[in-house]
Enzyme design. Sequence first.
Site, PDB file in Angstrom:
ATOM      1  N   ARG A 182      -0.865  -1.821  -7.054  1.00 14.31           N
ATOM      2  CA  ARG A 182      -1.180  -2.913  -6.109  1.00 14.31           C
ATOM      3  C   ARG A 182      -2.214  -3.855  -6.719  1.00 14.31           C
ATOM      4  NH1 ARG A 182      -1.734  -4.464  -0.539  1.00 14.31           N
ATOM      5  NH2 ARG A 182      -3.898  -4.643   0.167  1.00 14.31           N
ATOM      6  N   HIS A 188      -5.174  -8.755   3.491  1.00 11.93           N
ATOM      7  CA  HIS A 188      -6.622  -8.646   3.690  1.00 11.93           C
ATOM      8  C   HIS A 188      -7.041  -9.505   4.877  1.00 11.93           C
ATOM      9  CE1 HIS A 188      -7.330  -7.575  -0.831  1.00 11.93           C
ATOM     10  NE2 HIS A 188      -6.940  -6.534  -0.117  1.00 11.93           N
ATOM     11  N   ARG A 245       0.849  -1.181   0.000  1.00 11.26           N
ATOM     12  CA  ARG A 245       0.000   0.000   0.000  1.00 11.26           C
ATOM     13  C   ARG A 245       0.891   1.239   0.000  1.00 11.26           C
ATOM     14  NH1 ARG A 245      -2.420  -3.385   4.035  1.00 11.26           N
ATOM     15  NH2 ARG A 245      -4.554  -4.047   3.469  1.00 11.26           N
ATOM     16  N   TYR A 296     -11.027 -10.140  -7.016  1.00 11.10           N
ATOM     17  CA  TYR A 296     -10.095 -10.385  -8.115  1.00 11.10           C
ATOM     18  C   TYR A 296     -10.486 -11.590  -8.948  1.00 11.10           C
ATOM     19  CZ  TYR A 296      -7.168  -6.871  -5.976  1.00 11.10           C
ATOM     20  OH  TYR A 296      -6.705  -5.689  -5.458  1.00 11.10           O
ATOM     21  N   HIS A 317      -2.175   2.544  -5.779  1.00 13.68           N
ATOM     22  CA  HIS A 317      -3.179   1.517  -5.537  1.00 13.68           C
ATOM     23  C   HIS A 317      -3.463   0.711  -6.806  1.00 13.68           C
ATOM     24  CE1 HIS A 317      -5.548  -0.016  -2.293  1.00 13.68           C
ATOM     25  NE2 HIS A 317      -6.655  -0.017  -3.001  1.00 13.68           N
ATOM     26  N   LYS A 327      -2.744  -2.236   7.958  1.00 17.35           N
ATOM     27  CA  LYS A 327      -3.953  -1.724   8.591  1.00 17.35           C
ATOM     28  C   LYS A 327      -4.141  -2.341   9.978  1.00 17.35           C
ATOM     29  CE  LYS A 327      -6.684  -0.782   4.428  1.00 17.35           C
ATOM     30  NZ  LYS A 327      -7.941  -1.104   3.697  1.00 17.35           N
TER      31      LYS A 327
END
Length: 298
Positions: free
Chosen positions: A241, A264, A149, A273, A238, A173
């Site tokens: 990514r 994730h 990220r 995806y 992004h 995150k």
Amino acid sequence: MSDDANLIERFLEMLVAEAGVSRHTLSAYQTDLEQASAIFGGRLSSADRDAISRLSSHWRALQNSTVARKSSSLRRFFGFLVEEGFRDDDPSDALPRPGLSRSLPKTLSHAEIASLFQLIAEDLGRAPVKASMARLAAIMELLYGSGLRASELVALPRSSITGDKPFLIIKGKGDKERLVPISQQARSAVRRWAEFVDPQEKWLFPSRTGHISRVRLFQIIKEHAARAGISPAKISPHVLRHAFATHLLEGGADLRALQTLLGHSDISTTQIYTHIDSTRLVELVNNRHPLGQVDLAR
């Protein structure tokens, strides 16, 4: 200034700097967020899923297109709050979805990626190598080669890639750590760039006041895209990514492995995806499924 007002202001600044949204779009975001904040008494940014789900009753009289726009504004706002560490969870799945399907992330083709890296190779082939080119090569290798990220890349310590360690330990995150594999090419690019960085520097990509900002990172990427003949509107950290994830999936990567690489917490986030490479999946069924080899018309 209330927490909501401050965070909304920061979010709008991000939209201008990173997404380049128009004045009209910015005004729509601001209106949607301020109205939602008023509903929650200035506590939208800390609202939980139960509270968010009650927005449906407030928006009942609105047209579906308006509800969809408001939900989109809040969804992006909550995504920003999580990305920046202002909250650990994203309650936006409780927002109304009036007949909408989730949009696919933007990505780049293999040819576009090849043109970006070909230009870097040409620049690095000219002696002496400029510091700006060495930095660009390291940035591109880490964004596309490892799927970092933007916030993770700019905050990398100078000591993050040392010796022959084939991975990085990234704090993403929610302050969750994950291992990110780093290719030999990426390590070489980082070592080349590190020669231009003061050994006493804390950050791998320093600026005069700390590390480079996400705004500056976006500028660097878009400037490079323009030089490579790619519209700057098509690219961002992004998007690189997303290209990393898409091209790995096309190459046969397992979805669970991709979830780990992207950091994730929920596999449902990664599953988007699977909709991108539909052609390969159809070919897989036709070529590998037993019925794909049987002519039922006989």
